[in-house]
Design an enzyme around this catalytic site. Structure first.
Site, short mmCIF file in Angstrom:
data_model
loop_
_atom_site.label_atom_id
_atom_site.label_comp_id
_atom_site.label_asym_id
_atom_site.label_seq_id
_atom_site.Cartn_x
_atom_site.Cartn_y
_atom_site.Cartn_z
N CYS A 70 0.75 -1.30 0.02
CA CYS A 70 -0.01 0.00 0.22
C CYS A 70 0.85 1.23 0.15
O CYS A 70 0.33 2.17 -0.21
CB CYS A 70 -0.99 -0.08 0.97
SG CYS A 70 -1.97 -1.47 1.10
N HIS A 100 -3.58 7.07 2.20
CA HIS A 100 -3.85 5.85 1.69
C HIS A 100 -5.26 5.65 2.28
O HIS A 100 -5.39 5.85 3.38
CB HIS A 100 -2.73 4.87 2.02
CG HIS A 100 -3.06 3.48 1.80
ND1 HIS A 100 -3.77 2.96 0.75
CD2 HIS A 100 -3.38 2.38 2.47
CE1 HIS A 100 -4.33 1.71 0.77
NE2 HIS A 100 -3.78 1.40 2.01
N ASN A 126 -9.84 -0.38 -0.23
CA ASN A 126 -8.53 -0.28 0.04
C ASN A 126 -7.98 -0.68 -1.43
O ASN A 126 -8.11 -2.31 -1.59
CB ASN A 126 -7.96 -1.04 0.96
CG ASN A 126 -6.44 -1.16 1.25
OD1 ASN A 126 -5.69 -0.71 0.31
ND2 ASN A 126 -5.92 -1.53 2.17
N1 ACO Z 1 -18.21 -8.30 9.58
C1 ACO Z 1 -18.60 -8.44 10.73
N2 ACO Z 1 -17.83 -8.87 11.85
C2 ACO Z 1 -16.65 -8.72 11.58
C3 ACO Z 1 -16.08 -8.82 10.27
C4 ACO Z 1 -17.09 -8.47 9.19
N3 ACO Z 1 -16.43 -8.37 7.76
N4 ACO Z 1 -14.59 -8.77 10.41
C5 ACO Z 1 -14.34 -8.88 11.62
N5 ACO Z 1 -15.28 -8.94 12.38
C6 ACO Z 1 -15.48 -9.25 13.64
C7 ACO Z 1 -14.16 -10.27 14.26
O1 ACO Z 1 -14.43 -11.55 14.15
C8 ACO Z 1 -14.22 -9.71 15.82
O2 ACO Z 1 -15.28 -10.67 16.32
P1 ACO Z 1 -15.11 -11.06 17.97
O3 ACO Z 1 -14.82 -9.85 18.72
O4 ACO Z 1 -16.16 -11.91 18.06
O5 ACO Z 1 -13.76 -11.87 17.80
C9 ACO Z 1 -14.79 -8.31 15.81
O6 ACO Z 1 -15.73 -8.02 14.51
C10 ACO Z 1 -13.84 -7.22 15.92
O7 ACO Z 1 -12.64 -7.60 15.08
P2 ACO Z 1 -11.44 -6.75 14.84
O8 ACO Z 1 -10.37 -7.29 13.95
O9 ACO Z 1 -10.82 -6.42 16.35
O10 ACO Z 1 -11.75 -5.48 14.19
P3 ACO Z 1 -11.30 -4.22 13.99
O11 ACO Z 1 -12.13 -2.92 14.72
O12 ACO Z 1 -9.98 -4.02 14.31
O13 ACO Z 1 -11.51 -3.91 12.58
C11 ACO Z 1 -10.09 -3.94 10.16
C12 ACO Z 1 -10.87 -4.65 11.54
C13 ACO Z 1 -11.33 -3.08 9.54
C14 ACO Z 1 -9.52 -5.08 9.41
C15 ACO Z 1 -9.14 -3.09 10.86
O14 ACO Z 1 -8.21 -3.66 11.90
C16 ACO Z 1 -8.08 -2.38 9.87
O15 ACO Z 1 -8.53 -1.45 9.21
N6 ACO Z 1 -6.83 -2.72 10.11
C17 ACO Z 1 -5.66 -2.12 9.21
C18 ACO Z 1 -5.97 -2.42 7.86
C19 ACO Z 1 -4.78 -1.83 7.23
O16 ACO Z 1 -4.19 -0.65 7.42
N7 ACO Z 1 -3.83 -2.60 6.51
C20 ACO Z 1 -2.62 -1.94 5.84
C21 ACO Z 1 -2.80 -1.66 4.22
S1 ACO Z 1 -3.44 -2.97 3.54
C22 ACO Z 1 -2.11 -3.41 2.52
O17 ACO Z 1 -1.06 -3.53 2.58
C23 ACO Z 1 -2.42 -4.68 1.41
#
Ligand code: ACO
Length: 327
Positions: free
Chosen positions: A114, A254, A284
């Site tokens: 990214c 980004h 993304n």
């Molecule tokens: N729908 C419903 N529930 C979901 C989903 C979904 N799509 N995805 C995860 N959950 C659930 C999980 O199972 C978890 O449930 P649990 O508490 O029962 O275990 C709960 O939601 C919370 O999950 P988290 O992973 O803690 O959710 P978070 O608030 O962190 O959001 C996300 C997840 C959106 C992926 C976030 O962490 C994020 O954006 N991370 C950074 C991404 C990023 O910047 N990546 C770098 C660039 S990408 C690249 O280089 C290709």
């Protein structure tokens, strides 16, 4: 004035097919409400089966060249930032060069996930400053839908396909790229990767069965590192250039997660109307997200001559980077 590099034109292309959050509700156990609340994404674009990264990239490139008023034969160098190239070899940049008919251009890809566009900009900036390259085409092109595990709700809701391209030329005017800062911490490679298909785990029945050719991410851990790292990065970039956050006209982050973008804006005390956001439409798109956003910001007159524009990115590697530009 010393020689600087300047983005003289932009272009972008996103596939027509829209995949909405409600479409995803039919595929995995998720909801429109969860996706919007946790990411800000409402829909994303999906490439046609016949489209690969170079096809998206060539459309964005043609638009950028048209806006620049230059012909493919005038390009000296093509750099493509991608993690979803057409094939392991040759480079997507070589395939793009052929499609464009940019016969004079050297061509290579870079992989900084990214952060690829910001890394690519730093390479282009260096090449321009040598004086040997006058016209560089920098492209971010991704077909992430081909590397998505459509059974994994924690990743499949996040990504989309698209491409953006910019033309970079030298200038001696009081404008252009003021500074670029790129970083990496390979010790955190395990947070976000596509483990299969390389020399570590070559394609096999096992890698296919275990979906090792798809993106894997420890989302929450990645999120925390992203916020911490980007907050420091943007503050340091402005400090180094003696620019106050209030002087910044537009932040183009980004487009990974609206909550990450808001946290960085808050750290700079920047109101959200000075932050460009389009992840609601595209999700993304990794290396393509900043050039697509930049193109849309210019088309909608969010950037004017003389504006200070800050680009920042964070991604797999881990990698991160920023670029301060006086437009
Ligand atoms: N729908 C419903 N529930 C979901 C989903 C979904 N799509 N995805 C995860 N959950 C659930 C999980 O199972 C978890 O449930 P649990 O508490 O029962 O275990 C709960 O939601 C919370 O999950 P988290 O992973 O803690 O959710 P978070 O608030 O962190 O959001 C996300 C997840 C959106 C992926 C976030 O962490 C994020 O954006 N991370 C950074 C991404 C990023 O910047 N990546 C770098 C660039 S990408 C690249 O280089 C290709």
């Amino acid at each position: 004035m010393p020689l600087k590099s300047r983005i003289t034109a932009t272009g972008s292309y996103t596939p027509r097919k829209v995949l909405s959050n409600s479409d995803l509700e039919k595929i995995v156990d998720t909801s429109d409400e969860w996706i919007i609340e946790r990411t800000g994404i409402k829909e994303r674009r999906i490439a046609k089966d016949t489209e690969a990264a170079s096809d998206l990239g060539v459309e964005a490139s043609r638009a950028a060249l048209e806006h620049a008023g230059i012909k493919p034969k005038d390009i000296d160098l093509i750099i493509v930032a991608t993690i979803t190239g057409d094939m392991p070899m040759p480079s997507t940049a070589s395939l793009l060069q052929n499609k464009l008919g940019a016969k004079k251009a050297a061509a290579f890809d870079i992989n900084a996930a990214c952060s690829g566009f910001v890394y690519g900009l730093s390479i282009a900036d260096g090449f321009i400053k040598t004086g040997n390259f006058k016209k560089i085409l920098l492209v971010g092109a991704e077909v992430l839908s081909r590397f998505t595990n459509w059974q994994d709700r924690t990743t499949c809701v996040l990504f989309g396909d698209g491409a953006g391209a910019v033309v970079i030329e030298p200038t001696t005017e009081d404008r252009g790229v003021l500074s670029i800062h790129i970083h990496s911490d390979g010790s955190l490679w395990d947070l976000l990767n596509i483990p299969g298909g390389g020399s570590r785990h070559p394609a096999s029945e096992k890698t296919l069965m275990e979906k090792m050719h798809c993106i894997r991410m420890k989302g929450n851990e990645t999120f925390k590192v992203a916020v911490r790292t980007l907050e420091t990065l943007v503050v340091d970039t402005l400090k180094e250039n003696k620019i106050k956050p209030s002087q910044l006209n537009l932040l183009i982050p980004h487009q990974a997660n609206l909550r990450i973008i808001q946290a960085v804006a808050k750290r700079l005390h920047m109101p959200m109307d000075k932050v460009f956001v389009n992840l609601d439409k595209y999700g993304n798109t990794s290396g393509a997200s900043i050039p697509i956003a930049l193109d849309e910001a210019l088309r909608t007159e969010r950037i004017r001559n003389g504006d200070y524009v800050l680009l920042e990115a964070f991604g797999s590697g881990l990698t991160w980077g920023s670029a301060l530009i006086k437009w």
